[in-house]
Write a protein that holds these residues in place. Structure first.
Motif, short mmCIF file in Angstrom:
data_model
loop_
_atom_site.label_atom_id
_atom_site.label_comp_id
_atom_site.label_asym_id
_atom_site.label_seq_id
_atom_site.Cartn_x
_atom_site.Cartn_y
_atom_site.Cartn_z
N ALA A 52 35.31 39.19 40.57
CA ALA A 52 35.67 39.54 39.68
C ALA A 52 37.14 39.72 39.36
N ASP A 53 38.03 40.29 40.15
CA ASP A 53 39.56 40.04 40.50
C ASP A 53 40.21 38.52 39.59
N GLU A 54 39.70 37.32 40.16
CA GLU A 54 40.11 36.56 39.12
C GLU A 54 39.70 36.00 37.46
N VAL A 55 38.68 36.35 37.82
CA VAL A 55 38.46 36.95 36.11
C VAL A 55 38.88 37.71 35.12
N ARG A 56 39.40 38.83 36.18
CA ARG A 56 40.04 39.52 35.17
C ARG A 56 41.50 39.06 34.73
N THR A 83 47.75 43.37 43.63
CA THR A 83 45.58 42.33 43.54
C THR A 83 45.69 41.45 43.01
N LEU A 84 47.18 41.22 41.91
CA LEU A 84 46.45 39.84 41.24
C LEU A 84 47.18 38.99 42.92
N LYS A 85 48.27 38.96 43.91
CA LYS A 85 48.50 38.07 44.87
C LYS A 85 47.28 37.85 45.80
N LEU A 86 46.25 38.94 45.72
CA LEU A 86 44.71 38.60 46.48
C LEU A 86 44.35 38.09 45.80
N ARG A 136 45.52 34.64 46.57
CA ARG A 136 45.64 33.75 47.49
C ARG A 136 43.91 33.41 47.66
N HIS A 137 42.60 34.36 47.52
CA HIS A 137 41.16 34.14 47.08
C HIS A 137 41.10 32.37 46.92
N PHE A 138 41.18 32.36 45.65
CA PHE A 138 41.19 31.56 44.22
C PHE A 138 41.91 30.23 45.39
#
Length: 93
Positions: A15-19, A71-74, A77-79
């Motif tokens: 969800a964060d990647e999509v956001r 939040t974006l850095k996390l 990292r996940h991406f």
């Protein structure tokens, strides 16, 4: 009918990647799911998504929004962890 969670699962994005994609492209989150799924099909697209997230991080830092930047850095990292086959991702994040 597909749910939001179904679409996220099919896109192999969080969800964060999509956001981050939605924020960068000024589109709805549902459109960002579609765009992200399409872009992640090849290394050039993965590189583009990484660049979007990096741009969003820079924008958040410029605004002084350190919570959003974190939040974006996390998300970045996940991406990069979930797209390790791309040499562009996983380095310098």
């Amino acid at each position: 009918m597909l749910t939001w969670v179904d679409c996220l699962s099919l896109a192999d994005l969080t969800a964060d990647e999509v956001r981050a994609i939605a924020e960068h492209e000024h589109i709805s989150e549902m459109a960002a799911v579609e765009l992200g799924a399409f872009l992640c099909q090849d290394s050039a697209g993965v590189k583009h998504v990484k660049a979007m997230i990096l741009d969003d991080i820079a924008g958040a830092m410029k605004r002084g929004d350190h919570v959003r930047a974190a939040t974006l850095k996390l998300a970045l990292r996940h991406f990069c962890t979930t797209h390790p086959d791309n040499p562009e991702c996983g380095k310098s994040n």
